[in-house]
Write a protein that holds these residues in place. Structure first.
Motif, PDB file in Angstrom:
ATOM      1  N   THR A  65       0.832  -1.204   0.000  1.00 28.39           N
ATOM      2  CA  THR A  65       0.000   0.000   0.000  1.00 28.39           C
ATOM      3  C   THR A  65       0.862   1.248   0.000  1.00 28.39           C
ATOM      4  O   THR A  65       0.588   2.218  -0.717  1.00 28.39           O
ATOM      5  CB  THR A  65      -0.938  -0.002   1.219  1.00 28.39           C
ATOM      6  N   LEU A  66       1.938   1.230   0.779  1.00 31.59           N
ATOM      7  CA  LEU A  66       2.852   2.370   0.800  1.00 31.59           C
ATOM      8  C   LEU A  66       3.529   2.549  -0.554  1.00 31.59           C
ATOM      9  O   LEU A  66       3.739   3.680  -1.004  1.00 31.59           O
ATOM     10  CB  LEU A  66       3.899   2.183   1.903  1.00 31.59           C
ATOM     11  N   ASP A  67       3.862   1.453  -1.224  1.00 30.17           N
ATOM     12  CA  ASP A  67       4.458   1.548  -2.563  1.00 30.17           C
ATOM     13  C   ASP A  67       3.521   2.263  -3.525  1.00 30.17           C
ATOM     14  O   ASP A  67       3.954   3.066  -4.363  1.00 30.17           O
ATOM     15  CB  ASP A  67       4.782   0.149  -3.097  1.00 30.17           C
ATOM     16  N   ALA A  68       2.220   1.964  -3.425  1.00 26.32           N
ATOM     17  CA  ALA A  68       1.243   2.549  -4.340  1.00 26.32           C
ATOM     18  C   ALA A  68       0.941   4.008  -4.017  1.00 26.32           C
ATOM     19  O   ALA A  68       0.751   4.827  -4.926  1.00 26.32           O
ATOM     20  CB  ALA A  68      -0.046   1.738  -4.313  1.00 26.32           C
ATOM     21  N   MET A  69       0.903   4.340  -2.739  1.00 28.95           N
ATOM     22  CA  MET A  69       0.505   5.678  -2.339  1.00 28.95           C
ATOM     23  C   MET A  69       1.672   6.651  -2.234  1.00 28.95           C
ATOM     24  O   MET A  69       1.457   7.880  -2.260  1.00 28.95           O
ATOM     25  CB  MET A  69      -0.250   5.619  -0.998  1.00 28.95           C
ATOM     26  N   LEU A  70       2.879   6.132  -2.108  1.00 33.94           N
ATOM     27  CA  LEU A  70       4.060   6.991  -1.942  1.00 33.94           C
ATOM     28  C   LEU A  70       5.081   6.672  -3.033  1.00 33.94           C
ATOM     29  O   LEU A  70       6.096   6.016  -2.785  1.00 33.94           O
ATOM     30  CB  LEU A  70       4.676   6.782  -0.554  1.00 33.94           C
ATOM     31  N   PRO A  71       4.829   7.105  -4.265  1.00 36.11           N
ATOM     32  CA  PRO A  71       5.760   6.821  -5.357  1.00 36.11           C
ATOM     33  C   PRO A  71       7.171   7.330  -5.026  1.00 36.11           C
ATOM     34  O   PRO A  71       7.333   8.434  -4.506  1.00 36.11           O
ATOM     35  CB  PRO A  71       5.160   7.596  -6.538  1.00 36.11           C
ATOM     36  N   GLY A  72       8.149   6.492  -5.324  1.00 36.63           N
ATOM     37  CA  GLY A  72       9.528   6.854  -5.057  1.00 36.63           C
ATOM     38  C   GLY A  72      10.087   6.237  -3.791  1.00 36.63           C
ATOM     39  O   GLY A  72      11.303   6.257  -3.577  1.00 36.63           O
ATOM     40  N   ILE A  73       9.227   5.663  -2.956  1.00 31.91           N
ATOM     41  CA  ILE A  73       9.715   5.098  -1.705  1.00 31.91           C
ATOM     42  C   ILE A  73      10.611   3.890  -1.961  1.00 31.91           C
ATOM     43  O   ILE A  73      11.582   3.666  -1.242  1.00 31.91           O
ATOM     44  CB  ILE A  73       8.533   4.732  -0.769  1.00 31.91           C
ATOM     45  N   GLU A  74      10.306   3.141  -2.992  1.00 28.23           N
ATOM     46  CA  GLU A  74      11.123   1.974  -3.311  1.00 28.23           C
ATOM     47  C   GLU A  74      12.491   2.361  -3.870  1.00 28.23           C
ATOM     48  O   GLU A  74      13.459   1.598  -3.744  1.00 28.23           O
ATOM     49  CB  GLU A  74      10.410   1.097  -4.342  1.00 28.23           C
ATOM     50  N   GLU A  75      12.587   3.560  -4.467  1.00 32.34           N
ATOM     51  CA  GLU A  75      13.825   3.974  -5.116  1.00 32.34           C
ATOM     52  C   GLU A  75      14.797   4.684  -4.175  1.00 32.34           C
ATOM     53  O   GLU A  75      15.859   5.138  -4.604  1.00 32.34           O
ATOM     54  CB  GLU A  75      13.511   4.900  -6.295  1.00 32.34           C
ATOM     55  N   ILE A  76      14.421   4.851  -2.913  1.00 24.95           N
ATOM     56  CA  ILE A  76      15.347   5.491  -1.969  1.00 24.95           C
ATOM     57  C   ILE A  76      16.582   4.612  -1.833  1.00 24.95           C
ATOM     58  O   ILE A  76      16.491   3.456  -1.413  1.00 24.95           O
ATOM     59  CB  ILE A  76      14.669   5.701  -0.598  1.00 24.95           C
ATOM     60  N   GLU A  77      17.724   5.156  -2.205  1.00 26.35           N
ATOM     61  CA  GLU A  77      18.935   4.341  -2.273  1.00 26.35           C
ATOM     62  C   GLU A  77      19.494   3.996  -0.902  1.00 26.35           C
ATOM     63  O   GLU A  77      19.917   2.862  -0.662  1.00 26.35           O
ATOM     64  CB  GLU A  77      20.006   5.073  -3.105  1.00 26.35           C
ATOM     65  N   ASP A  78      19.530   4.955  -0.007  1.00 27.73           N
ATOM     66  CA  ASP A  78      20.083   4.696   1.320  1.00 27.73           C
ATOM     67  C   ASP A  78      19.169   3.743   2.093  1.00 27.73           C
ATOM     68  O   ASP A  78      17.966   4.002   2.256  1.00 27.73           O
ATOM     69  CB  ASP A  78      20.231   6.013   2.091  1.00 27.73           C
ATOM     70  N   THR A  79      19.738   2.650   2.561  1.00 24.08           N
ATOM     71  CA  THR A  79      18.932   1.613   3.217  1.00 24.08           C
ATOM     72  C   THR A  79      18.250   2.129   4.470  1.00 24.08           C
ATOM     73  O   THR A  79      17.055   1.862   4.708  1.00 24.08           O
ATOM     74  CB  THR A  79      19.810   0.406   3.563  1.00 24.08           C
ATOM     75  N   ASP A  80      18.982   2.859   5.300  1.00 23.62           N
ATOM     76  CA  ASP A  80      18.407   3.364   6.545  1.00 23.62           C
ATOM     77  C   ASP A  80      17.261   4.334   6.267  1.00 23.62           C
ATOM     78  O   ASP A  80      16.203   4.265   6.919  1.00 23.62           O
ATOM     79  CB  ASP A  80      19.481   4.062   7.382  1.00 23.62           C
ATOM     80  N   ARG A  81      17.454   5.224   5.303  1.00 21.30           N
ATOM     81  CA  ARG A  81      16.397   6.178   4.970  1.00 21.30           C
ATOM     82  C   ARG A  81      15.182   5.458   4.409  1.00 21.30           C
ATOM     83  O   ARG A  81      14.039   5.842   4.701  1.00 21.30           O
ATOM     84  CB  ARG A  81      16.908   7.217   3.962  1.00 21.30           C
ATOM     85  N   ARG A  82      15.398   4.448   3.599  1.00 18.92           N
ATOM     86  CA  ARG A  82      14.274   3.709   3.023  1.00 18.92           C
ATOM     87  C   ARG A  82      13.503   2.976   4.117  1.00 18.92           C
ATOM     88  O   ARG A  82      12.266   2.974   4.126  1.00 18.92           O
ATOM     89  CB  ARG A  82      14.773   2.718   1.969  1.00 18.92           C
ATOM     90  N   GLU A  83      14.204   2.357   5.048  1.00 23.07           N
ATOM     91  CA  GLU A  83      13.537   1.662   6.145  1.00 23.07           C
ATOM     92  C   GLU A  83      12.738   2.630   7.015  1.00 23.07           C
ATOM     93  O   GLU A  83      11.615   2.319   7.438  1.00 23.07           O
ATOM     94  CB  GLU A  83      14.560   0.899   6.980  1.00 23.07           C
ATOM     95  N   LYS A  84      13.303   3.806   7.271  1.00 16.37           N
ATOM     96  CA  LYS A  84      12.591   4.803   8.066  1.00 16.37           C
ATOM     97  C   LYS A  84      11.351   5.320   7.321  1.00 16.37           C
ATOM     98  O   LYS A  84      10.313   5.596   7.928  1.00 16.37           O
ATOM     99  CB  LYS A  84      13.519   5.963   8.412  1.00 16.37           C
ATOM    100  N   ALA A  85      11.490   5.433   6.000  1.00 18.41           N
ATOM    101  CA  ALA A  85      10.345   5.898   5.212  1.00 18.41           C
ATOM    102  C   ALA A  85       9.198   4.907   5.292  1.00 18.41           C
ATOM    103  O   ALA A  85       8.026   5.298   5.428  1.00 18.41           O
ATOM    104  CB  ALA A  85      10.774   6.111   3.761  1.00 18.41           C
ATOM    105  N   TYR A  86       9.502   3.624   5.211  1.00 18.15           N
ATOM    106  CA  TYR A  86       8.455   2.599   5.323  1.00 18.15           C
ATOM    107  C   TYR A  86       7.888   2.535   6.740  1.00 18.15           C
ATOM    108  O   TYR A  86       6.692   2.267   6.921  1.00 18.15           O
ATOM    109  CB  TYR A  86       9.012   1.227   4.935  1.00 18.15           C
ATOM    110  N   ALA A  87       8.737   2.765   7.742  1.00 14.33           N
ATOM    111  CA  ALA A  87       8.294   2.631   9.137  1.00 14.33           C
ATOM    112  C   ALA A  87       7.321   3.721   9.545  1.00 14.33           C
ATOM    113  O   ALA A  87       6.429   3.512  10.371  1.00 14.33           O
ATOM    114  CB  ALA A  87       9.502   2.634  10.066  1.00 14.33           C
ATOM    115  N   GLY A  88       7.459   4.915   8.957  1.00 19.68           N
ATOM    116  CA  GLY A  88       6.595   6.011   9.337  1.00 19.68           C
ATOM    117  C   GLY A  88       7.005   6.629  10.660  1.00 19.68           C
ATOM    118  O   GLY A  88       7.903   6.137  11.359  1.00 19.68           O
TER     119      GLY A  88
END
Length: 314
Positions: A65-88
């Motif tokens: 659902t986050l992938d669909a509603m937040l375009p670009g979240i999957e493309e965040i290169e930094d692993t820590d930033r991407r995990e934090k983005a998914y965590a909310g």
């Protein structure tokens, strides 16, 4: 010889007791359905709400659902930033037993997206008012603040009396969680989504037909003055919803500003028993001339709200 009268104290006491007994029986017969019935009615407590706890909000939205509603979240290169983005990020509330929420924010080359999920468990402190009835009052306040017309079926005299007085104090913790990252003029989770409270900056979606991906191009118009040119397909205007929770509404608001790109906020609010759920979805395109697609945003917000309602029903 004069006889002396003899008084028998025991006989006198017995006589007094008999007279008192007769008087007591008479009073009971005359007032048999008086106070006793009133006492029973006054001690009848209103029913408590179905829900005693709230789900963890940041875990209530799955990754797809986050992938669909937040375009670009999957493309965040930094692993820590991407995990934090998914965590909310959990919202700040005064009582997590009564209200919890979570926010997500993702910036991409094309747009910036915000997502909010807010759960409020309403408890009535009036023994004659049920938790569900109190939650309905909270929901109705949000409905009025959003400027969404109530369905004609609810146009009773009681509703007509309530509608002119939109009291914002109907909800416990009515200030709501604060969001330092929310775009200027965006709706707050406390039912103000879709409200015209931001002076001259919000344009509600109207059923004028057609769609527009861009406005203010090639017509010599100032893009900051062309918010009215954005049109919304019929049926996508702000409205109440019949198939979500006990009662629900959707608000679609386009916010414009002369110095920033316009952004659209779609908010879905529904009540299930004594819990009021808010889904707020905001998109701000990178280009000032672009306008977010109303149908796509509404579909995403509705799908998330349906999933949350299933979580409560399950």
């Amino acid at each position: 010889m004069q006889r002396r009268k003899v008084y028998v104290p025991g006989a006198a006491a017995l006589l007094v007791a008999l007279l008192a007994g007769c008087t007591g029986d008479s009073g009971h017969d005359d007032g048999g359905d008086g106070k006793s019935g009133d006492t029973g009615a006054s001690t009848t407590a209103a029913e408590p709400g179905r829900y005693r706890t709230l789900p963890e909000p940041c875990g209530a939205v799955d990754g797809s659902t986050l992938d669909a509603m937040l375009p670009g979240i999957e493309e965040i290169e930094d692993t820590d930033r991407r995990e934090k983005a998914y965590a909310g990020s959990p919202t700040v509330t005064y009582d997590t037993d009564r209200r919890v929420g979570c926010r997500w924010k993702v910036e991409s080359a094309d747009a910036t997206h915000h997502l909010l999920v807010d759960f409020e468990r309403v408890v009535s402190y009036d023994g004659t008012v049920s938790d569900d009835a109190r939650a309905q009052q909270v929901y109705r306040t949000k409905l009025r603040e959003a400027g969404v017309p109530e369905p004609s079926a609810s146009g009773s005299d009681e509703d007509d009396e309530e509608s002119p007085s939109p009291s914002p104090s109907g909800s416990e913790g009515s200030k709501g969680p604060e969001d330092p990252d929310a775009p200027e003029g965006s709706a707050q989770p406390k039912g103000s989504a879709g409200s015209a409270g931001v002076e001259g900056s919000q344009v509600a979606a109207r059923p004028q037909g057609g769609t527009s991906a861009e406005v203010g191009k090639g017509d010599g118009a100032d893009p900051g003055d062309t918010a009215e040119a954005e049109v919304t397909p019929e049926g996508l205007e702000s409205r109440t919803l019949d198939d979500l929770g006990d009662e629900a509404f959707l608000a679609d608001v386009l916010t414009t500003a002369a110095s920033a790109s316009r952004h659209r906020t779609v908010t879905v609010v529904f009540r299930t028993s004594n819990v009021v759920v808010t889904v707020e979805y905001d998109e701000q395109p990178a280009r000032r001339t672009e306008v977010s697609d109303s149908k796509e945003m509404q579909d995403n917000a509705r799908e998330l709200a349906d999933n949350l309602a299933d979580r409560f029903d399950g």
